[in-house]
Write an enzyme that holds these catalytic residues in place. Structure first.
Site, PDB file in Angstrom:
ATOM      1  N   SER A   1      33.186  52.447  32.441  1.00  0.00           N
ATOM      2  CA  SER A   1      34.904  53.138  33.523  1.00  0.00           C
ATOM      3  C   SER A   1      35.738  53.658  32.748  1.00  0.00           C
ATOM      4  CB  SER A   1      34.726  52.038  34.414  1.00  0.00           C
ATOM      5  OG  SER A   1      36.397  52.379  35.026  1.00  0.00           O
TER       6      SER A   1
ATOM      7  N   TYR B   1      37.778  42.569  33.379  1.00  0.00           N
ATOM      8  CA  TYR B   1      36.972  44.175  33.428  1.00  0.00           C
ATOM      9  C   TYR B   1      37.525  44.934  32.600  1.00  0.00           C
ATOM     10  CZ  TYR B   1      35.699  48.396  36.339  1.00  0.00           C
ATOM     11  OH  TYR B   1      34.862  49.358  37.166  1.00  0.00           O
TER      12      TYR B   1
HETATM   13  N1  LIG Z   1      34.762  52.570  42.578  1.00  0.00           N
HETATM   14  C1  LIG Z   1      34.868  53.385  41.090  1.00  0.00           C
HETATM   15  O1  LIG Z   1      36.223  53.290  41.481  1.00  0.00           O
HETATM   16  C2  LIG Z   1      34.531  52.736  39.849  1.00  0.00           C
HETATM   17  C3  LIG Z   1      35.218  53.564  39.170  1.00  0.00           C
HETATM   18  C4  LIG Z   1      34.983  53.274  37.888  1.00  0.00           C
HETATM   19  C5  LIG Z   1      34.085  52.893  37.299  1.00  0.00           C
HETATM   20  N2  LIG Z   1      33.121  52.403  38.533  1.00  0.00           N
HETATM   21  C6  LIG Z   1      31.911  51.605  38.305  1.00  0.00           C
HETATM   22  O2  LIG Z   1      30.728  51.947  39.209  1.00  0.00           O
HETATM   23  C7  LIG Z   1      29.812  51.418  39.422  1.00  0.00           C
HETATM   24  C8  LIG Z   1      29.079  51.066  41.070  1.00  0.00           C
HETATM   25  O3  LIG Z   1      30.317  50.665  41.515  1.00  0.00           O
HETATM   26  P1  LIG Z   1      30.799  51.532  42.829  1.00  0.00           P
HETATM   27  O4  LIG Z   1      32.077  51.769  43.265  1.00  0.00           O
HETATM   28  O5  LIG Z   1      29.846  51.829  43.466  1.00  0.00           O
HETATM   29  O6  LIG Z   1      31.011  49.698  44.256  1.00  0.00           O
HETATM   30  P2  LIG Z   1      29.666  48.931  44.712  1.00  0.00           P
HETATM   31  O7  LIG Z   1      29.621  49.660  45.864  1.00  0.00           O
HETATM   32  O8  LIG Z   1      30.915  47.989  45.164  1.00  0.00           O
HETATM   33  O9  LIG Z   1      28.915  48.465  44.141  1.00  0.00           O
HETATM   34  C9  LIG Z   1      28.236  47.361  43.524  1.00  0.00           C
HETATM   35  C10 LIG Z   1      27.017  47.201  43.300  1.00  0.00           C
HETATM   36  O10 LIG Z   1      26.602  46.621  42.014  1.00  0.00           O
HETATM   37  C11 LIG Z   1      26.191  45.442  42.289  1.00  0.00           C
HETATM   38  N3  LIG Z   1      25.615  43.988  42.747  1.00  0.00           N
HETATM   39  C12 LIG Z   1      27.053  43.348  41.921  1.00  0.00           C
HETATM   40  N4  LIG Z   1      26.395  42.679  41.314  1.00  0.00           N
HETATM   41  C13 LIG Z   1      24.873  42.244  41.552  1.00  0.00           C
HETATM   42  C14 LIG Z   1      24.211  41.499  40.640  1.00  0.00           C
HETATM   43  N5  LIG Z   1      24.336  40.117  40.553  1.00  0.00           N
HETATM   44  N6  LIG Z   1      22.857  41.599  41.379  1.00  0.00           N
HETATM   45  C15 LIG Z   1      22.753  43.058  41.241  1.00  0.00           C
HETATM   46  N7  LIG Z   1      23.521  44.092  42.170  1.00  0.00           N
HETATM   47  C16 LIG Z   1      25.048  43.903  42.196  1.00  0.00           C
HETATM   48  C17 LIG Z   1      25.866  45.302  44.481  1.00  0.00           C
HETATM   49  O11 LIG Z   1      24.940  44.874  44.718  1.00  0.00           O
HETATM   50  P3  LIG Z   1      24.938  43.491  46.097  1.00  0.00           P
HETATM   51  O12 LIG Z   1      25.955  42.989  46.721  1.00  0.00           O
HETATM   52  O13 LIG Z   1      23.465  44.157  47.529  1.00  0.00           O
HETATM   53  O14 LIG Z   1      23.529  43.076  44.606  1.00  0.00           O
HETATM   54  C18 LIG Z   1      26.743  46.417  44.716  1.00  0.00           C
HETATM   55  O15 LIG Z   1      25.600  47.760  45.225  1.00  0.00           O
HETATM   56  C19 LIG Z   1      29.996  49.531  38.667  1.00  0.00           C
HETATM   57  O16 LIG Z   1      29.479  49.596  37.431  1.00  0.00           O
HETATM   58  C20 LIG Z   1      31.880  50.096  38.892  1.00  0.00           C
HETATM   59  O17 LIG Z   1      32.292  48.923  37.347  1.00  0.00           O
HETATM   60  C21 LIG Z   1      33.132  52.092  39.504  1.00  0.00           C
END
Ligand SMILES: NC(=O)c1ccc[n+]([C@@H]2O[C@H](COP(=O)([O-])OP(=O)(O)OC[C@H]3O[C@@H](n4cnc5c(N)ncnc54)[C@H](OP(=O)(O)O)[C@@H]3O)[C@@H](O)[C@H]2O)c1
Length: 254
Positions: free
Chosen positions: A149, A162
């Site tokens: 991130s 985080y």
């Molecule tokens: N959205 C943003 O603004 C942003 C910005 C920078 C970085 N990121 C990074 O991008 C990545 C993806 O995030 P996103 O934005 O797409 O959020 P999201 O839609 O909440 O996706 C998070 C994913 O992680 C999975 N997950 C959570 N706990 C888990 C576990 N214990 N075992 C297996 N899977 C697990 C969830 O699936 P289940 O709940 O089905 O397990 C879900 O598919 C993250 O690492 C986040 O930090 C996001």
């Protein structure tokens, strides 16, 4: 779209929503067979069906990657089904914001478990297969992309633990890169700015009201597909090119 990843297999953690689901779709469009890993099986199966319908190949693998045995079994299932593993996208993550003063330590534990431990378990389990793919695979190169991130480069008030986990991911990525790049396993980090996903929804209502909703209302954000494009760019580079770090930011935030 040219199918640069034909004959390869990828595993994407956190493929049940957001960036992970978009990345899995994009890698399948490039010809990779994709193992979809997360806890919500119904979502994974729906995505696998969509990918299959579009002419790709996907496998839904229900696993909680914070459990080392489940992370290892997920990698094993992917390798058993596809016979190989060329690409690992460590994307699963949790972002729980708020002040450190009076913080809920269970939230810290949950973030550290997914963002750090889960990534380590999955990576360790995948590495022997990635090294083998780099030696013998059709592209003679393998990839790990860690979704960190912008909070892993720049600290902000309220992002405390985080940020801690994502700075850790960046440091681990750089160290592992030095260990395995000469063996043609490329290890890169992708650092998105704000992306419209479910990531903020797991926070307490007061944090959503004070930090998350205003951010999304006032700021331009990216789509998950923007990040998926970045991952695809990294893993489709020719063998002699490695992308160590990629920032993707909404224009307004840079
Ligand atoms: N959205 C943003 O603004 C942003 C910005 C920078 C970085 N990121 C990074 O991008 C990545 C993806 O995030 P996103 O934005 O797409 O959020 P999201 O839609 O909440 O996706 C998070 C994913 O992680 C999975 N997950 C959570 N706990 C888990 C576990 N214990 N075992 C297996 N899977 C697990 C969830 O699936 P289940 O709940 O089905 O397990 C879900 O598919 C993250 O690492 C986040 O930090 C996001």
């Amino acid at each position: 779209m040219t199918a640069k990843l034909t004959g390869t297999a990828a595993l994407v953690t956190g493929a049940s929503s957001g960036i992970g689901a978009a990345t899995a779709r994009r890698l399948a469009e490039h010809g990779a067979c994709v193992a979809l890993v997360a806890r919500r099986r119904d979502r994974l199966e729906a995505l696998a069906a969509q990918i299959d319908k579009a002419g790709g190949t996907a496998l839904a693998v229900e696993a909680d990657i914070t459990d080392r045995t489940q992370a290892e079994a997920a990698v094993q299932q992917a390798v058993e089904r596809f016979g190989r593993l060329d690409t690992l996208v460590n994307n699963a993550g949790l972002m729980l914001l708020g002040p450190v003063v009076g913080a809920d330590t269970q939230e810290w534990d949950r973030m550290i478990a997914v963002n750090v431990q889960g990534l380590l378990y999955t990576t360790r389990a995948a590495l022997p297969h990635l090294l083998q793919a780099a030696e013998e695979g059709p592209r003679r190169v393998a990839d790990i992309v860690n979704i960190s991130s912008i909070a892993g480069r720049v600290a902000s008030n309220g992002y405390g633990v985080y940020s801690f986990t994502k700075f850790g991911v960046n440091g681990f990525t750089e160290s592992l890169r030095q260990e395995v790049t000469q063996r043609h396993v490329r290890v890169g980090v992708l650092e998105p700015g704000g992306v419209a996903t479910e990531l903020g929804s797991h926070n307490k209502p007061e944090v959503r009201n004070q930090m998350i909703d205003p951010f999304y209302q006032q700021t331009e954000v990216l789509a998950p597909e923007d990040i998926a494009d970045g991952v695809a760019y990294m893993v489709t580079r020719p063998r002699h090119t490695a992308i160590g770090e990629l920032w993707i930011m909404p224009t307004e935030q840079l």
